[in-house]
Design a protein around this motif. Sequence first.
Motif, PDB file in Angstrom:
ATOM      1  N   ASN A 101       0.851  -1.186   0.000  1.00 31.81           N
ATOM      2  CA  ASN A 101       0.000   0.000   0.000  1.00 31.81           C
ATOM      3  C   ASN A 101       0.891   1.242   0.000  1.00 31.81           C
ATOM      4  N   HIS A 102       0.546   2.241  -0.822  1.00 29.53           N
ATOM      5  CA  HIS A 102       1.452   3.372  -0.999  1.00 29.53           C
ATOM      6  C   HIS A 102       1.575   4.253   0.239  1.00 29.53           C
ATOM      7  N   VAL A 103       0.532   4.332   1.050  1.00 27.38           N
ATOM      8  CA  VAL A 103       0.658   5.059   2.313  1.00 27.38           C
ATOM      9  C   VAL A 103       1.631   4.325   3.227  1.00 27.38           C
ATOM     10  N   VAL A 104       1.568   2.992   3.210  1.00 25.06           N
ATOM     11  CA  VAL A 104       2.509   2.196   4.012  1.00 25.06           C
ATOM     12  C   VAL A 104       3.936   2.421   3.530  1.00 25.06           C
ATOM     13  N   LEU A 105       4.142   2.516   2.222  1.00 26.47           N
ATOM     14  CA  LEU A 105       5.482   2.790   1.699  1.00 26.47           C
ATOM     15  C   LEU A 105       6.018   4.112   2.230  1.00 26.47           C
ATOM     16  N   MET A 106       5.153   5.126   2.277  1.00 28.75           N
ATOM     17  CA  MET A 106       5.562   6.421   2.816  1.00 28.75           C
ATOM     18  C   MET A 106       5.842   6.300   4.310  1.00 28.75           C
ATOM     19  N   GLN A 107       5.030   5.543   5.024  1.00 34.12           N
ATOM     20  CA  GLN A 107       5.253   5.342   6.460  1.00 34.12           C
ATOM     21  C   GLN A 107       6.578   4.626   6.716  1.00 34.12           C
ATOM     22  N   ASN A 108       6.944   3.711   5.826  1.00 32.12           N
ATOM     23  CA  ASN A 108       8.236   3.035   5.969  1.00 32.12           C
ATOM     24  C   ASN A 108       9.389   4.024   5.833  1.00 32.12           C
ATOM     25  N   PHE A 109       9.271   4.948   4.879  1.00 33.49           N
ATOM     26  CA  PHE A 109      10.307   5.962   4.708  1.00 33.49           C
ATOM     27  C   PHE A 109      10.370   6.868   5.933  1.00 33.49           C
ATOM     28  N   ILE A 110       9.216   7.238   6.447  1.00 31.53           N
ATOM     29  CA  ILE A 110       9.164   8.098   7.634  1.00 31.53           C
ATOM     30  C   ILE A 110       9.873   7.439   8.810  1.00 31.53           C
ATOM     31  N   LYS A 111       9.625   6.159   8.980  1.00 29.12           N
ATOM     32  CA  LYS A 111      10.276   5.432  10.077  1.00 29.12           C
ATOM     33  C   LYS A 111      11.786   5.347   9.840  1.00 29.12           C
ATOM     34  N   ALA A 112      12.181   5.173   8.587  1.00 26.11           N
ATOM     35  CA  ALA A 112      13.607   5.029   8.262  1.00 26.11           C
ATOM     36  C   ALA A 112      14.394   6.293   8.547  1.00 26.11           C
ATOM     37  N   ILE A 113      13.750   7.458   8.530  1.00 21.51           N
ATOM     38  CA  ILE A 113      14.479   8.705   8.791  1.00 21.51           C
ATOM     39  C   ILE A 113      14.320   9.159  10.256  1.00 21.51           C
ATOM     40  N   GLY A 114      13.828   8.248  11.097  1.00 25.37           N
ATOM     41  CA  GLY A 114      13.856   8.504  12.532  1.00 25.37           C
ATOM     42  C   GLY A 114      12.631   9.173  13.124  1.00 25.37           C
ATOM     43  N   ILE A 115      11.482   9.063  12.461  1.00 19.12           N
ATOM     44  CA  ILE A 115      10.235   9.628  12.997  1.00 19.12           C
ATOM     45  C   ILE A 115       9.364   8.483  13.489  1.00 19.12           C
ATOM     46  N   ASN A 116       8.964   8.534  14.754  1.00 20.29           N
ATOM     47  CA  ASN A 116       8.131   7.442  15.273  1.00 20.29           C
ATOM     48  C   ASN A 116       6.664   7.652  14.910  1.00 20.29           C
ATOM     49  N   ASP A 117       5.850   6.645  15.199  1.00 21.81           N
ATOM     50  CA  ASP A 117       4.443   6.682  14.783  1.00 21.81           C
ATOM     51  C   ASP A 117       3.672   7.819  15.438  1.00 21.81           C
ATOM     52  N   ASP A 118       3.932   8.091  16.695  1.00 23.13           N
ATOM     53  CA  ASP A 118       3.225   9.170  17.387  1.00 23.13           C
ATOM     54  C   ASP A 118       3.567  10.523  16.777  1.00 23.13           C
ATOM     55  N   GLN A 119       4.837  10.743  16.475  1.00 26.56           N
ATOM     56  CA  GLN A 119       5.248  11.998  15.833  1.00 26.56           C
ATOM     57  C   GLN A 119       4.612  12.130  14.460  1.00 26.56           C
ATOM     58  N   ARG A 120       4.583  11.026  13.743  1.00 32.00           N
ATOM     59  CA  ARG A 120       3.983  11.025  12.400  1.00 32.00           C
ATOM     60  C   ARG A 120       2.489  11.362  12.464  1.00 32.00           C
ATOM     61  N   ASP A 121       1.769  10.707  13.363  1.00 29.40           N
ATOM     62  CA  ASP A 121       0.316  10.870  13.407  1.00 29.40           C
ATOM     63  C   ASP A 121      -0.131  12.184  14.038  1.00 29.40           C
ATOM     64  N   SER A 122       0.736  12.830  14.787  1.00 27.42           N
ATOM     65  CA  SER A 122       0.370  14.099  15.420  1.00 27.42           C
ATOM     66  C   SER A 122       0.730  15.311  14.556  1.00 27.42           C
ATOM     67  N   ALA A 123       1.467  15.090  13.475  1.00 26.72           N
ATOM     68  CA  ALA A 123       1.878  16.199  12.596  1.00 26.72           C
ATOM     69  C   ALA A 123       0.667  16.786  11.883  1.00 26.72           C
ATOM     70  N   LEU A 124       0.666  18.090  11.733  1.00 31.04           N
ATOM     71  CA  LEU A 124      -0.434  18.796  11.074  1.00 31.04           C
ATOM     72  C   LEU A 124       0.080  19.533   9.840  1.00 31.04           C
ATOM     73  N   PRO A 125      -0.774  19.706   8.841  1.00 34.84           N
ATOM     74  CA  PRO A 125      -0.340  20.443   7.642  1.00 34.84           C
ATOM     75  C   PRO A 125      -0.193  21.925   7.917  1.00 34.84           C
ATOM     76  N   LEU A 126       0.818  22.530   7.331  1.00 30.90           N
ATOM     77  CA  LEU A 126       0.926  23.975   7.347  1.00 30.90           C
ATOM     78  C   LEU A 126      -0.223  24.573   6.526  1.00 30.90           C
ATOM     79  N   PRO A 127      -0.554  25.837   6.719  1.00 31.97           N
ATOM     80  CA  PRO A 127      -1.608  26.452   5.894  1.00 31.97           C
ATOM     81  C   PRO A 127      -1.351  26.307   4.398  1.00 31.97           C
ATOM     82  N   SER A 128      -0.098  26.440   3.993  1.00 29.10           N
ATOM     83  CA  SER A 128       0.224  26.314   2.568  1.00 29.10           C
ATOM     84  C   SER A 128       0.039  24.880   2.080  1.00 29.10           C
ATOM     85  N   THR A 129       0.310  23.908   2.948  1.00 27.03           N
ATOM     86  CA  THR A 129       0.074  22.503   2.597  1.00 27.03           C
ATOM     87  C   THR A 129      -1.414  22.226   2.519  1.00 27.03           C
ATOM     88  N   LYS A 130      -2.162  22.746   3.481  1.00 26.82           N
ATOM     89  CA  LYS A 130      -3.615  22.539   3.491  1.00 26.82           C
ATOM     90  C   LYS A 130      -4.272  23.185   2.270  1.00 26.82           C
TER      91      LYS A 130
END
Length: 418
Positions: free
Chosen positions: A277-306
């Motif tokens: 699953n492509h979201v899982v692929l992105m989550q794998n990359f996120i984990k590989a660069i040292g971001i844990n699941d809680d940090q990942r799931d608590s992140a919010l989009p910037l206004p420009s991203t939104k």
Amino acid sequence: MNVQFSWPASMDETLRKGIIALYNDAIEQTTVIGYTSRLSEEEGEAIIGDLDASLSKGEVSLFTGMADGEMVVMALLHASKMPNCRHVANLSKGIIRSDHQRSGLARQAFAAIAEFCEAQGHELVTLDVRENSKAHHVWNSMGFREYGRLADYARVDGISHAGVFMCQPTKDLKARMVHGGDDAARSFMPKEEFREKLRTELEARITMTHPVVKKILNGTPNWELLRYMTLQGYQLTKHFLEYIETLYHHCPPGIHKKRLLMNMYEEETGRFSKTDNHVVLMQNFIKAIGINDDQRDSALPLPSTKALIDYRMNLVRNRATFHMGAAAVMIASEGQNLETAAGEARHDLLPRIYNLTPENLQFFSVHQKEDVGHVAEGISLVADICDTSRMQEQALDAVRKTCDLFYGMYEGVAEVFA
């Protein structure tokens, strides 16, 4: 249609009743007028009182159109008395009675407004509108172009909506409305020419040239910036399947609908690429660069991203803007993964700089390969579905706007690290 236009300098009972009736008619059709229910007597009196006071002070010009003794169109025009700003006039509360819409009245009214502005020395007309509303598309079709936006422009039932600020030179507005302007001269492009134009618009807006992207890929590891940028990118990834699903829902039966189905299947399962699953692929990359699941799931989009997320979502959810949504998602968005920096793709640069493995980078390598086909499919779909010159121009605008919003997302990240 026999409509008499005028610019009354004061209010009378006919105008008062006509304005309230136009407001209520608009409120019944949409929430963009600023109210969610018919005006109360107090609200109506307040609107008329404020307008009457502004007219008497010369702070606003009132435009009206009467047919058979009833008001069928109105608008307010505000212009500064300061010499340095008198060339700009702001248009607001442009309302056409619902039974007179799609009758050509809008073009007649804007022609009269343009001639008035020209006579008053107002060389630029501005307005603002809720993004992706019916009015937004009308103004866009009349040649108004965005010069700014506000993410939290309006709130309806607790939901925030973005607003778009638009402008157009008076002479261009007059040319379009009175003489047909470039809309009349614009010819329908043959499909092959239109396909090439779509690809040219995509390739002309290479977002990987943004300094913040170069900073991540310049050869020196910048882990903090990489992690922050990745979490903003993840906000986009989370919504991508919904974009494709919604496009599939609105797509007419045929080869393009089948291609969207295959795209959905790969996004959900990774079966064609033999990955995941492509979201899982992105989550794998996120984990590989040292971001844990809680940090990942608590992140919010910037206004420009939104703004980028919402722009595409609004387009795909509206069947009337299917062609624009397809251009924004399947061409401009999928096309972002085809870009390279210094002649190399991201999945080639990242392992060398950040000591990552090919498995860590499957999200990028898969999209670099597959999105070549997805962009081609998107161009084919949009070229087939756009059967008027106006639709072609709207699709091209959607490609330009989406690429610009990607660049804006990078600008948002750069501001955080300024």
